[in-house]
Every structure is written in C-alpha cells, then in structure tokens.
Design an enzyme around this catalytic site. Sequence first.
Site, PDB file in Angstrom:
ATOM      1  NE  ARG A  76      -3.907   1.825   2.592  1.00 45.59           N
ATOM      2  CZ  ARG A  76      -4.604   2.170   3.665  1.00 45.59           C
ATOM      3  NH1 ARG A  76      -4.128   1.905   4.872  1.00 45.59           N
ATOM      4  NH2 ARG A  76      -5.774   2.774   3.553  1.00 45.59           N
ATOM      5  CB  SER A  93      -5.497   4.575  -0.161  1.00 52.16           C
ATOM      6  OG  SER A  93      -5.003   3.258  -0.017  1.00 52.16           O
ATOM      7  CB  SER A  94     -10.346   1.147  -0.174  1.00 48.76           C
ATOM      8  OG  SER A  94     -11.027   1.860  -1.173  1.00 48.76           O
ATOM      9  CG  MET A  95     -10.998   0.901   5.517  1.00 50.62           C
ATOM     10  SD  MET A  95     -12.589   0.465   6.303  1.00 50.62           S
ATOM     11  CE  MET A  95     -12.078  -0.903   7.347  1.00 50.62           C
ATOM     12  N   PRO A  96      -7.476  -1.680   3.730  1.00 47.79           N
ATOM     13  CG  PRO A  96      -5.259  -1.713   4.435  1.00 47.79           C
ATOM     14  CD  PRO A  96      -6.550  -0.991   4.651  1.00 47.79           C
TER      15      PRO A  96
END
Length: 377
Positions: free
Chosen positions: A30, A90-93
């Site tokens: 990420r 950036s979305s939650m992993p």
Amino acid sequence: MDQYAQLLADLAEVGALGEEWRGAFERAPRSAFVPDEVWVEDDEAPNGYRSVSRHADPARWWEEVNSRRQIVTQVDDGRADGPGIATSSSSMPSLVAAMLRHLAVADGNTVLDIGTGTGWTSALLCARLGDQAVTTIEVDPAVAATAGERLAAIGAKPTRVVGDGLLGHPAGAPYDRIHSTAAVQQVPPVWIEQTRPGGIIVTPWGTPYANAGLLRLEAGEPGQGALGRFVGDVSFMWMRAQRPHAVKALGRPSPEYQGPSRIDPDLAEENVHAAFAIGLRVPGVRTLHTWDEADPAGTHRFHLADDAGSCASVRFQDWAGPDAVHQSGPRRLWDEVTSAHLAWLADDRPELTRFGLTITAEGDQQVWLDAPGNVLP
C-alpha cells in the site's frame, strides 16, 4: 515484523486474505501508492480537512499509511475552495481484500478496473494476473497521472485509460471481470455488455439515503442482463456523474404540513440494514442532520430532500409533539420514510445481504428480497 507485514498476517489469520492474493499484496504494498500528501479530518480546518505531508510530517504520514483505515487522498476534486468532500482515497486494506475475493478471478481472466485512484488495486490485479490482463480507467487526469507514476515505479504496466468509467472501455471488451472502486446508483448497461456471459461485476452500490451495499453481479447471455446479491456493507465515494444532490435545511417559515411523527426519528437510521432498506423505498431522498450548537438537544433535526422540490424535517426531541414534523412539496418525505421503516419491520428486519438486484438488458433495475421473484415496490 513491520506493520504492513503484520496487517497481512492478521488479514490472513481471520480469512480475509487468501493465499491466492497474499503474494500480490506483498509485491504491491500500500505504501507504494499513497501520495506524498494525504488528508485527515480536522474540525478546526475551514473545510473539515487538513493536509499531512510525507516531507513535513513523516511520522503522521506513515501512521496513516500503516493504518487499517481509509486514507483520503483528494478533497473536492482537487479544488482549493471546495466544501470539504472527500473525492478520492486509498480504501481500507481489509475492504480491498474482500472486494478482490468476491471478484473470484482465475488465471487467464481479464479485468476492467474502474476508478484507478491511487493505483493500488490495479497493481494488485497485475501482480495476480499479469499486466496484459488488466485495464484500468480513471476520470481525473491528475489522479491518473500520479497513479501511472507509482505503477511504473514498481514495474506494473496495466493498460491505462483516462476517461469516464461509466462508459467502460469497449476497446478491451469483453472482460471476464469488472471491478469498480466508486459507488453507483445505477449500474451502467455497458458494463454488462462489456462482460462475458457468466462474468462477474463487483461494485459499491447505494441510494442517496444510504450508500451502503457491495453488489456482486453475474452477467447473463447477450440480451439477458445481469443478476446478483449484495454481499457486504461498504461505503465508497460516488462516481462523479452519479453523486447525489446536496441537502439544505428546510428553510420555509410556514411548511405546507406540520404535525407529530409516528416513529422516533432515531429509527430512520437505526442501523445500516434499516437505512439501506429505507433508501430502497424512498428514491432520490438524501438526508442531513442540523442543530444549533447553543442548544444541540432542543434543536437537533433530521432533514430530507429530493431533487424535485420536496423537503421535510423532524425534531428529535419531543418528536411526537404537534409541530415536530415539517413537510413541503409534492411528496411527504417523512411519511415515506416512516412507511419504509414499518415495511422493513414487517419483513422481519432483513440485513442488506438478503437483498439482490436484477438488471434487465435495457438497464432497468429491480431490487428484490431473498429471491428475484420478490421484487420491492
């Protein structure tokens, strides 16, 4: 073990990250895709956000990057004078992993990734399937350019397109999978047309009332549309062309109707399942909470509006009082919300994963409960 490695280990332990994706997450971390400037909520900032720079505040920047939270990477489409709306992230992993799991890719599949954003999901798909299998499209040229630089930095080379994701990318069709990282109210028929029969489309889907569902569709044979269920509770930023209208507080001094409420307004947002079900039955209605900071309990009101001139509000305190509800316009929006909540109760409080969606070849959407034949009115 560093924080990212620990995150992947934790996701794998709870079953959120399978072995088929573990290597891709390791090869495309990420941190390689988070811009040098991110945005964090700040009540004292004029628009509710303040920037955090990797160079000026590296400790806080890395704290965000290594968190399990969504990271806001753009506000107000990049404008400096906007109202403070997050427009790229950036979305939650854990959510990224869940969406890729629902996509159910297999070796040899081709994927259209709609909403390049930071480029992280595109990189994960490339790491799993190969560069030649991935096409990624982004509407914002500046966001697309930054993502391109970061993809190139780790050696990922998907086909990159700057354009409107709602149109798909016919030049690369048909695709085995379509993956969208932005929410829609209407699934574009061209997405189905550009998907092979039996192929899968995964997209956030919602209503102006409740942007809450993760939809997994399977495309039918040509002319048959698509069918699928809501498989999770998510909230993503909207496709720009499908963003709901803004809501303003009900300002008319003499509403066309006023009276008591039949239900406690807290029940209108009792939980995500109630809100999702209500949103299905009150098309085009968006909400807003308002109060006077000097008297938050006594002035707290729940506002509703559509884009055709109807609006309503209900007071939280003394909601059964004779002037608690104000309504104006062609629709009685609070009455609609009340009836929708009662219908949800009558259906035995279904969770959103009991709902599904049928899309006809013409693009009409039919939401159903439990089975395609049980279509909601």
